[in-house]
Design a protein around this motif. Sequence first.
Motif, PDB file in Angstrom:
ATOM      1  N   GLY A   1       9.249  62.043 109.428  1.00  0.00           N
ATOM      2  CA  GLY A   1      10.080  61.194 110.264  1.00  0.00           C
ATOM      3  C   GLY A   1      11.311  60.692 109.529  1.00  0.00           C
ATOM      4  N   TRP A   2      12.262  60.255 110.324  1.00  0.00           N
ATOM      5  CA  TRP A   2      13.441  59.554 109.805  1.00  0.00           C
ATOM      6  C   TRP A   2      13.434  58.136 110.353  1.00  0.00           C
ATOM      7  N   PHE A   3      13.664  57.211 109.455  1.00  0.00           N
ATOM      8  CA  PHE A   3      13.787  55.804 109.788  1.00  0.00           C
ATOM      9  C   PHE A   3      15.158  55.326 109.324  1.00  0.00           C
ATOM     10  N   ARG A   4      15.583  54.191 109.854  1.00  0.00           N
ATOM     11  CA  ARG A   4      16.815  53.598 109.349  1.00  0.00           C
ATOM     12  C   ARG A   4      16.679  52.080 109.330  1.00  0.00           C
ATOM     13  N   GLN A   5      17.426  51.498 108.420  1.00  0.00           N
ATOM     14  CA  GLN A   5      17.417  50.046 108.305  1.00  0.00           C
ATOM     15  C   GLN A   5      18.853  49.571 108.144  1.00  0.00           C
ATOM     16  N   ALA A   6      19.325  48.895 109.173  1.00  0.00           N
ATOM     17  CA  ALA A   6      20.670  48.334 109.145  1.00  0.00           C
ATOM     18  C   ALA A   6      20.641  46.989 108.421  1.00  0.00           C
ATOM     19  N   PRO A   7      21.776  46.549 107.897  1.00  0.00           N
ATOM     20  CA  PRO A   7      21.810  45.262 107.198  1.00  0.00           C
ATOM     21  C   PRO A   7      21.273  44.131 108.061  1.00  0.00           C
ATOM     22  N   GLY A   8      20.322  43.396 107.522  1.00  0.00           N
ATOM     23  CA  GLY A   8      19.774  42.249 108.224  1.00  0.00           C
ATOM     24  C   GLY A   8      18.794  42.577 109.328  1.00  0.00           C
ATOM     25  N   LYS A   9      18.429  43.855 109.446  1.00  0.00           N
ATOM     26  CA  LYS A   9      17.511  44.254 110.517  1.00  0.00           C
ATOM     27  C   LYS A   9      16.265  44.919 109.947  1.00  0.00           C
ATOM     28  N   GLU A  10      15.264  45.040 110.783  1.00  0.00           N
ATOM     29  CA  GLU A  10      14.034  45.700 110.370  1.00  0.00           C
ATOM     30  C   GLU A  10      14.213  47.214 110.367  1.00  0.00           C
ATOM     31  N   ARG A  11      13.398  47.864 109.577  1.00  0.00           N
ATOM     32  CA  ARG A  11      13.409  49.326 109.550  1.00  0.00           C
ATOM     33  C   ARG A  11      12.846  49.838 110.880  1.00  0.00           C
TER      34      ARG A  11
ATOM     35  N   SER B   1       6.952  70.057 117.813  1.00  0.00           N
ATOM     36  CA  SER B   1       7.083  68.857 118.645  1.00  0.00           C
ATOM     37  C   SER B   1       7.952  67.823 117.952  1.00  0.00           C
ATOM     38  N   THR B   2       8.752  67.140 118.754  1.00  0.00           N
ATOM     39  CA  THR B   2       9.626  66.096 118.229  1.00  0.00           C
ATOM     40  C   THR B   2       9.613  64.888 119.148  1.00  0.00           C
TER      41      THR B   2
ATOM     42  N   SER C   1      17.630  55.116 121.311  1.00  0.00           N
ATOM     43  CA  SER C   1      18.966  54.829 120.795  1.00  0.00           C
ATOM     44  C   SER C   1      19.668  56.062 120.240  1.00  0.00           C
ATOM     45  N   VAL C   2      18.915  57.114 119.910  1.00  0.00           N
ATOM     46  CA  VAL C   2      19.527  58.307 119.317  1.00  0.00           C
ATOM     47  C   VAL C   2      19.287  59.566 120.133  1.00  0.00           C
ATOM     48  N   LYS C   3      18.493  59.451 121.186  1.00  0.00           N
ATOM     49  CA  LYS C   3      18.124  60.615 121.976  1.00  0.00           C
ATOM     50  C   LYS C   3      19.368  61.306 122.531  1.00  0.00           C
ATOM     51  N   GLY C   4      19.429  62.600 122.380  1.00  0.00           N
ATOM     52  CA  GLY C   4      20.563  63.372 122.872  1.00  0.00           C
ATOM     53  C   GLY C   4      21.697  63.510 121.872  1.00  0.00           C
ATOM     54  N   ARG C   5      21.674  62.722 120.810  1.00  0.00           N
ATOM     55  CA  ARG C   5      22.739  62.786 119.801  1.00  0.00           C
ATOM     56  C   ARG C   5      22.218  63.211 118.435  1.00  0.00           C
ATOM     57  N   PHE C   6      20.977  62.882 118.138  1.00  0.00           N
ATOM     58  CA  PHE C   6      20.376  63.233 116.856  1.00  0.00           C
ATOM     59  C   PHE C   6      19.335  64.331 117.069  1.00  0.00           C
ATOM     60  N   THR C   7      19.198  65.202 116.075  1.00  0.00           N
ATOM     61  CA  THR C   7      18.197  66.256 116.130  1.00  0.00           C
ATOM     62  C   THR C   7      17.468  66.357 114.795  1.00  0.00           C
ATOM     63  N   ILE C   8      16.157  66.274 114.856  1.00  0.00           N
ATOM     64  CA  ILE C   8      15.340  66.443 113.657  1.00  0.00           C
ATOM     65  C   ILE C   8      14.821  67.869 113.617  1.00  0.00           C
TER      66      ILE C   8
ATOM     67  N   ARG D   1      12.963  70.999 110.661  1.00  0.00           N
ATOM     68  CA  ARG D   1      12.330  71.200 109.358  1.00  0.00           C
ATOM     69  C   ARG D   1      12.257  72.673 109.023  1.00  0.00           C
ATOM     70  N   ASP D   2      12.211  72.934 107.740  1.00  0.00           N
ATOM     71  CA  ASP D   2      12.027  74.287 107.220  1.00  0.00           C
ATOM     72  C   ASP D   2      10.861  74.207 106.256  1.00  0.00           C
ATOM     73  N   ASN D   3       9.679  74.554 106.724  1.00  0.00           N
ATOM     74  CA  ASN D   3       8.486  74.396 105.886  1.00  0.00           C
ATOM     75  C   ASN D   3       8.489  75.356 104.695  1.00  0.00           C
ATOM     76  N   ALA D   4       9.147  76.463 104.822  1.00  0.00           N
ATOM     77  CA  ALA D   4       9.219  77.402 103.697  1.00  0.00           C
ATOM     78  C   ALA D   4       9.981  76.794 102.526  1.00  0.00           C
ATOM     79  N   LYS D   5      10.907  75.892 102.846  1.00  0.00           N
ATOM     80  CA  LYS D   5      11.708  75.247 101.811  1.00  0.00           C
ATOM     81  C   LYS D   5      11.270  73.816 101.535  1.00  0.00           C
ATOM     82  N   ASN D   6      10.256  73.339 102.258  1.00  0.00           N
ATOM     83  CA  ASN D   6       9.812  71.946 102.115  1.00  0.00           C
ATOM     84  C   ASN D   6      10.960  70.969 102.394  1.00  0.00           C
ATOM     85  N   MET D   7      11.708  71.255 103.455  1.00  0.00           N
ATOM     86  CA  MET D   7      12.887  70.457 103.797  1.00  0.00           C
ATOM     87  C   MET D   7      12.781  69.927 105.223  1.00  0.00           C
ATOM     88  N   VAL D   8      13.355  68.744 105.427  1.00  0.00           N
ATOM     89  CA  VAL D   8      13.489  68.152 106.755  1.00  0.00           C
ATOM     90  C   VAL D   8      14.934  67.716 106.900  1.00  0.00           C
ATOM     91  N   TYR D   9      15.459  67.844 108.116  1.00  0.00           N
ATOM     92  CA  TYR D   9      16.868  67.544 108.355  1.00  0.00           C
ATOM     93  C   TYR D   9      17.019  66.581 109.521  1.00  0.00           C
TER      94      TYR D   9
END
Length: 129
Positions: free
Chosen positions: A35-45, A57-58, A63-70, A72-80
């Motif tokens: 997963g990806w999380f974010r924490q803005a200044p003064g706010k909760e993660r 499955s994703t 707040s990010v639906k339609g603009r952000f895309t998660i 992964r490449d398991n062969a490279k052990n990477m998430v984007y």
Amino acid sequence: QLQLVESGGGLVQPGGSLRLSCAASGFTADVYAMGWFRQAPGKEREGIACISSSGDSTNYADSVKGRFTISRDNAKNMVYLQMNSLEPEATAVYYCAANLQGLRVWSSQLCNYYGIDYWGKGTSVTVSS
């Protein structure tokens, strides 16, 4: 040593795009929901995107639906995280996270904050003109 290392953050203008990367090492990421999380200044993660161990499955925060895309490449052990149409409200530190999925059926709850097994140290994103 188990590690998640994020990269790709920086300064971007409103309306711009960024692609964050997360490199997993010391463990086989393909049995983990990620997963990806974010924490803005003064706010909760907050969780913003989650992907199953297989990548089939994703789930996204409204707040990010339609603009952000998660992805992964398991062969490279990477998430984007591809972030488009960025707004100043997206300014935050972005964290990569892993939770062991194993044989469990996919659920967005696999990226519940309290169930996370591993956290990265974060990468900073600033959206400003």
